[in-house]
Design a protein around this motif. Structure first.
Motif, PDB file in Angstrom:
ATOM      1  N   LEU A 204     -12.928  28.539 -59.527  1.00  0.00           N
ATOM      2  CA  LEU A 204     -12.392  28.772 -60.867  1.00  0.00           C
ATOM      3  C   LEU A 204     -12.973  27.768 -61.859  1.00  0.00           C
ATOM      4  CD1 LEU A 204      -8.665  29.428 -59.877  1.00  0.00           C
ATOM      5  CD2 LEU A 204     -10.361  31.135 -60.569  1.00  0.00           C
ATOM      6  N   ALA A 205     -13.054  26.515 -61.455  1.00  0.00           N
ATOM      7  CA  ALA A 205     -13.639  25.504 -62.335  1.00  0.00           C
ATOM      8  C   ALA A 205     -15.095  25.833 -62.640  1.00  0.00           C
ATOM      9  CB  ALA A 205     -13.523  24.125 -61.688  1.00  0.00           C
ATOM     10  N   ASN A 206     -15.837  26.291 -61.638  1.00  0.00           N
ATOM     11  CA  ASN A 206     -17.236  26.638 -61.849  1.00  0.00           C
ATOM     12  C   ASN A 206     -17.372  27.822 -62.800  1.00  0.00           C
ATOM     13  OD1 ASN A 206     -20.159  26.407 -61.079  1.00  0.00           O
ATOM     14  ND2 ASN A 206     -19.776  28.475 -60.311  1.00  0.00           N
ATOM     15  N   ALA A 207     -16.453  28.791 -62.679  1.00  0.00           N
ATOM     16  CA  ALA A 207     -16.493  29.946 -63.587  1.00  0.00           C
ATOM     17  C   ALA A 207     -16.257  29.508 -65.026  1.00  0.00           C
ATOM     18  CB  ALA A 207     -15.444  30.974 -63.164  1.00  0.00           C
ATOM     19  N   VAL A 208     -15.318  28.602 -65.225  1.00  0.00           N
ATOM     20  CA  VAL A 208     -15.066  28.090 -66.576  1.00  0.00           C
ATOM     21  C   VAL A 208     -16.283  27.316 -67.083  1.00  0.00           C
ATOM     22  CG1 VAL A 208     -13.569  26.647 -68.004  1.00  0.00           C
ATOM     23  CG2 VAL A 208     -12.574  27.998 -66.153  1.00  0.00           C
ATOM     24  N   ALA A 209     -16.926  26.561 -66.201  1.00  0.00           N
ATOM     25  CA  ALA A 209     -18.117  25.807 -66.585  1.00  0.00           C
ATOM     26  C   ALA A 209     -19.232  26.742 -67.040  1.00  0.00           C
ATOM     27  CB  ALA A 209     -18.589  24.941 -65.409  1.00  0.00           C
ATOM     28  N   GLN A 210     -19.406  27.855 -66.336  1.00  0.00           N
ATOM     29  CA  GLN A 210     -20.446  28.817 -66.699  1.00  0.00           C
ATOM     30  C   GLN A 210     -20.199  29.405 -68.078  1.00  0.00           C
ATOM     31  OE1 GLN A 210     -23.291  29.604 -64.931  1.00  0.00           O
ATOM     32  NE2 GLN A 210     -22.676  27.895 -63.612  1.00  0.00           N
ATOM     33  N   VAL A 211     -18.921  29.618 -68.413  1.00  0.00           N
ATOM     34  CA  VAL A 211     -18.578  30.209 -69.716  1.00  0.00           C
ATOM     35  C   VAL A 211     -18.715  29.182 -70.828  1.00  0.00           C
ATOM     36  CG1 VAL A 211     -16.677  31.162 -71.084  1.00  0.00           C
ATOM     37  CG2 VAL A 211     -17.083  31.989 -68.749  1.00  0.00           C
ATOM     38  N   THR A 212     -18.223  27.982 -70.603  1.00  0.00           N
ATOM     39  CA  THR A 212     -18.171  26.980 -71.672  1.00  0.00           C
ATOM     40  C   THR A 212     -19.453  26.168 -71.811  1.00  0.00           C
ATOM     41  OG1 THR A 212     -17.232  25.314 -70.170  1.00  0.00           O
ATOM     42  CG2 THR A 212     -15.680  26.741 -71.360  1.00  0.00           C
ATOM     43  N   GLY A 213     -20.280  26.171 -70.761  1.00  0.00           N
ATOM     44  CA  GLY A 213     -21.499  25.388 -70.810  1.00  0.00           C
ATOM     45  C   GLY A 213     -21.271  23.896 -70.693  1.00  0.00           C
ATOM     46  N   ARG A 214     -20.146  23.504 -70.104  1.00  0.00           N
ATOM     47  CA  ARG A 214     -19.859  22.083 -69.925  1.00  0.00           C
ATOM     48  C   ARG A 214     -19.392  21.854 -68.494  1.00  0.00           C
ATOM     49  NH1 ARG A 214     -14.283  20.536 -73.042  1.00  0.00           N
ATOM     50  NH2 ARG A 214     -14.696  18.610 -71.883  1.00  0.00           N
ATOM     51  N   ASP A 215     -19.430  20.621 -68.053  1.00  0.00           N
ATOM     52  CA  ASP A 215     -18.961  20.296 -66.714  1.00  0.00           C
ATOM     53  C   ASP A 215     -17.435  20.424 -66.651  1.00  0.00           C
ATOM     54  OD1 ASP A 215     -21.514  19.735 -65.823  1.00  0.00           O
ATOM     55  OD2 ASP A 215     -21.376  17.597 -66.308  1.00  0.00           O
ATOM     56  N   ILE A 216     -16.962  21.135 -65.645  1.00  0.00           N
ATOM     57  CA  ILE A 216     -15.532  21.298 -65.428  1.00  0.00           C
ATOM     58  C   ILE A 216     -15.227  20.865 -64.001  1.00  0.00           C
ATOM     59  CG2 ILE A 216     -13.556  22.875 -65.436  1.00  0.00           C
ATOM     60  CD1 ILE A 216     -14.824  22.678 -68.174  1.00  0.00           C
ATOM     61  N   THR A 217     -14.285  19.976 -63.837  1.00  0.00           N
ATOM     62  CA  THR A 217     -13.884  19.538 -62.505  1.00  0.00           C
ATOM     63  C   THR A 217     -12.547  20.178 -62.135  1.00  0.00           C
ATOM     64  OG1 THR A 217     -12.753  17.588 -63.391  1.00  0.00           O
ATOM     65  CG2 THR A 217     -15.064  17.338 -62.748  1.00  0.00           C
ATOM     66  N   ALA A 218     -12.338  20.349 -60.818  1.00  0.00           N
ATOM     67  CA  ALA A 218     -11.057  20.835 -60.307  1.00  0.00           C
ATOM     68  C   ALA A 218     -10.226  19.630 -59.881  1.00  0.00           C
ATOM     69  CB  ALA A 218     -11.275  21.772 -59.125  1.00  0.00           C
ATOM     70  N   GLU A 219      -8.968  19.665 -60.231  1.00  0.00           N
ATOM     71  CA  GLU A 219      -8.106  18.515 -59.945  1.00  0.00           C
ATOM     72  C   GLU A 219      -6.736  19.015 -59.500  1.00  0.00           C
ATOM     73  OE1 GLU A 219      -5.932  15.533 -62.923  1.00  0.00           O
ATOM     74  OE2 GLU A 219      -8.090  15.140 -62.762  1.00  0.00           O
ATOM     75  N   ARG A 220      -6.233  18.419 -58.434  1.00  0.00           N
ATOM     76  CA  ARG A 220      -4.891  18.767 -57.985  1.00  0.00           C
ATOM     77  C   ARG A 220      -3.874  17.834 -58.635  1.00  0.00           C
ATOM     78  NH1 ARG A 220      -2.336  19.282 -51.809  1.00  0.00           N
ATOM     79  NH2 ARG A 220      -0.308  20.102 -52.544  1.00  0.00           N
ATOM     80  N   ILE A 221      -2.872  18.421 -59.273  1.00  0.00           N
ATOM     81  CA  ILE A 221      -1.780  17.636 -59.844  1.00  0.00           C
ATOM     82  C   ILE A 221      -0.858  17.209 -58.707  1.00  0.00           C
ATOM     83  CG2 ILE A 221       0.078  17.640 -61.555  1.00  0.00           C
ATOM     84  CD1 ILE A 221      -1.150  20.147 -62.737  1.00  0.00           C
ATOM     85  N   ASP A 222      -0.360  16.010 -58.778  1.00  0.00           N
ATOM     86  CA  ASP A 222       0.660  15.597 -57.822  1.00  0.00           C
ATOM     87  C   ASP A 222       1.832  16.578 -57.893  1.00  0.00           C
ATOM     88  OD1 ASP A 222       3.423  13.952 -57.501  1.00  0.00           O
ATOM     89  OD2 ASP A 222       1.891  13.196 -56.128  1.00  0.00           O
ATOM     90  N   PRO A 223       2.248  17.150 -56.764  1.00  0.00           N
ATOM     91  CA  PRO A 223       3.307  18.179 -56.783  1.00  0.00           C
ATOM     92  C   PRO A 223       4.582  17.739 -57.489  1.00  0.00           C
ATOM     93  CG  PRO A 223       2.251  18.139 -54.646  1.00  0.00           C
ATOM     94  CD  PRO A 223       1.706  16.970 -55.411  1.00  0.00           C
ATOM     95  N   GLU A 224       4.960  16.466 -57.341  1.00  0.00           N
ATOM     96  CA  GLU A 224       6.182  16.003 -57.998  1.00  0.00           C
ATOM     97  C   GLU A 224       5.990  15.880 -59.509  1.00  0.00           C
ATOM     98  OE1 GLU A 224       9.261  15.673 -56.530  1.00  0.00           O
ATOM     99  OE2 GLU A 224       8.089  16.713 -54.988  1.00  0.00           O
ATOM    100  N   ASP A 225       4.799  15.486 -59.932  1.00  0.00           N
ATOM    101  CA  ASP A 225       4.527  15.443 -61.367  1.00  0.00           C
ATOM    102  C   ASP A 225       4.533  16.849 -61.951  1.00  0.00           C
ATOM    103  OD1 ASP A 225       4.295  12.705 -61.296  1.00  0.00           O
ATOM    104  OD2 ASP A 225       2.095  12.702 -61.149  1.00  0.00           O
ATOM    105  N   PHE A 226       3.945  17.797 -61.199  1.00  0.00           N
ATOM    106  CA  PHE A 226       3.969  19.184 -61.642  1.00  0.00           C
ATOM    107  C   PHE A 226       5.400  19.673 -61.777  1.00  0.00           C
ATOM    108  CE2 PHE A 226       4.536  23.561 -60.078  1.00  0.00           C
ATOM    109  CZ  PHE A 226       3.967  24.260 -61.139  1.00  0.00           C
ATOM    110  N   LEU A 227       6.227  19.352 -60.791  1.00  0.00           N
ATOM    111  CA  LEU A 227       7.614  19.791 -60.802  1.00  0.00           C
ATOM    112  C   LEU A 227       8.348  19.247 -62.020  1.00  0.00           C
ATOM    113  CD1 LEU A 227       9.602  21.373 -59.002  1.00  0.00           C
ATOM    114  CD2 LEU A 227      10.191  19.209 -57.899  1.00  0.00           C
TER     115      LEU A 227
END
Length: 293
Positions: A204-227
């Motif tokens: 998904l990050a790579n697909a966004v990078a292809q569209v935007t023309g910029r580097d996009i990284t994938a990052e997992r949010i800490d589950p408790e922070d997400f909650l």
């Protein structure tokens, strides 16, 4: 007359214009006056405001209705009971066709909201009404792209290497409009609604990078922070049901892929469903114009 519940939500605000465009009588049910004002401004003249957990509100909403599109309340501890009551009220009111917005793989009962929807499917099938059940995959939603567009980071709260199937809410709304407009061919059907492709967070990050023309990284949010962010509190124990549901999502999606097949949606649309790449292109164009995803 068609009743649409949660009519100012992700599905409703896309479905309503489609129904109005073909001249169908529409009644919308929303919980707040603010939502009612938005719908009336968009041309919906028959709006019921209130909580469908209230029997009087539910009875008023169903009165004189021929078809129902039922979207349950997300993260609501009484979602199961409210769904049962809506099905029963529709049957009592003489509703001819009840269309249920469920979820892909509702049989996966360690996902709390899926177990509820599985129970609602069973109750509907046993109701004696004509029915159609829609089972969409995880939605492609504009706000989930915001961190990628603004900060170059695509975030998820579960394991980044797990695969998921997705679907554009616009495509779901198109199917719902088709089913509600011409019910007979779809009576008794259960439809999985899945777009092409299976994606890890890195994909998904790579697909966004292809569209935007910029580097996009994938990052997992800490589950408790997400909650805490999802519930808007530093103390998730204040919301025990919602906490259990959201933790179940993170745990399941971190341990299992969640995938489906696009054949049914392709047939229903009569075209290839919107891919994540196409969705991202559309939303990035809107972002560039509006400054926000």
């Amino acid at each position: 007359m068609i009743l649409v519940t949660a009519a100012n939500g992700n599905q409703g605000k896309l479905l309503n214009p489609r129904l109005l465009a073909v001249g169908l009588a529409l009644r919308a049910c929303v919980r707040s006056d603010a939502s009612a004002r938005v719908l009336r401004a968009a041309g919906v003249t028959d709006v019921v405001v209130g909580d469908l957990a209230d029997h009087e509100v539910l009875t008023r909403a169903m009165r004189g209705v021929e078809k129902v599109y039922y979207v349950g309340p997300a993260l609501h501890p009484d979602e199961r009971q409210m769904g049962f009551a809506a099905i029963d009220a529709a049957r009592a009111a003489g509703v001819r066709h009840f269309v249920l917005s469920s979820a892909l793989h509702a049989i996966v009962t360690d996902l709390v909201q899926h177990e509820i929807k599985r129970d609602l499917e069973e109750h509907l099938i046993s109701s004696g009404m004509e029915f159609t059940i829609l089972q969409p995959a995880n939605y492609m939603l504009r706000h989930r792209l915001t961190p990628a567009f603004e900060r170059g980071v695509f975030v998820l709260s579960w394991a980044l290497e797990r695969y998921q199937s997705m679907v554009d809410v616009d495509d779901v709304a198109e199917v719902a409009a088709t089913v509600l407009t011409d019910s007979a061919p779809h009576a008794g059907a259960t439809y999985e609604l899945v777009a092409p492709g299976r994606y890890t967070a890195y994909d998904l990050a790579n697909a966004v990078a292809q569209v935007t023309g910029r580097d996009i990284t994938a990052e997992r949010i800490d589950p408790e922070d997400f909650l805490k962010a999802a519930l808007g509190t530093d103390d998730p124990t204040r919301f025990p049901y919602q906490t259990r549901l959201l933790r179940a999502i993170t745990d399941h999606y971190s341990s299992h892929d969640f995938i489906g097949n696009s054949n049914v949606l392709t047939w229903l649309l009569g075209r290839r469903p919107t891919t994540f790449e196409q969705f991202t292109q559309r939303e990035y164009a809107r972002f560039l114009v509006g400054g926000a995803a």
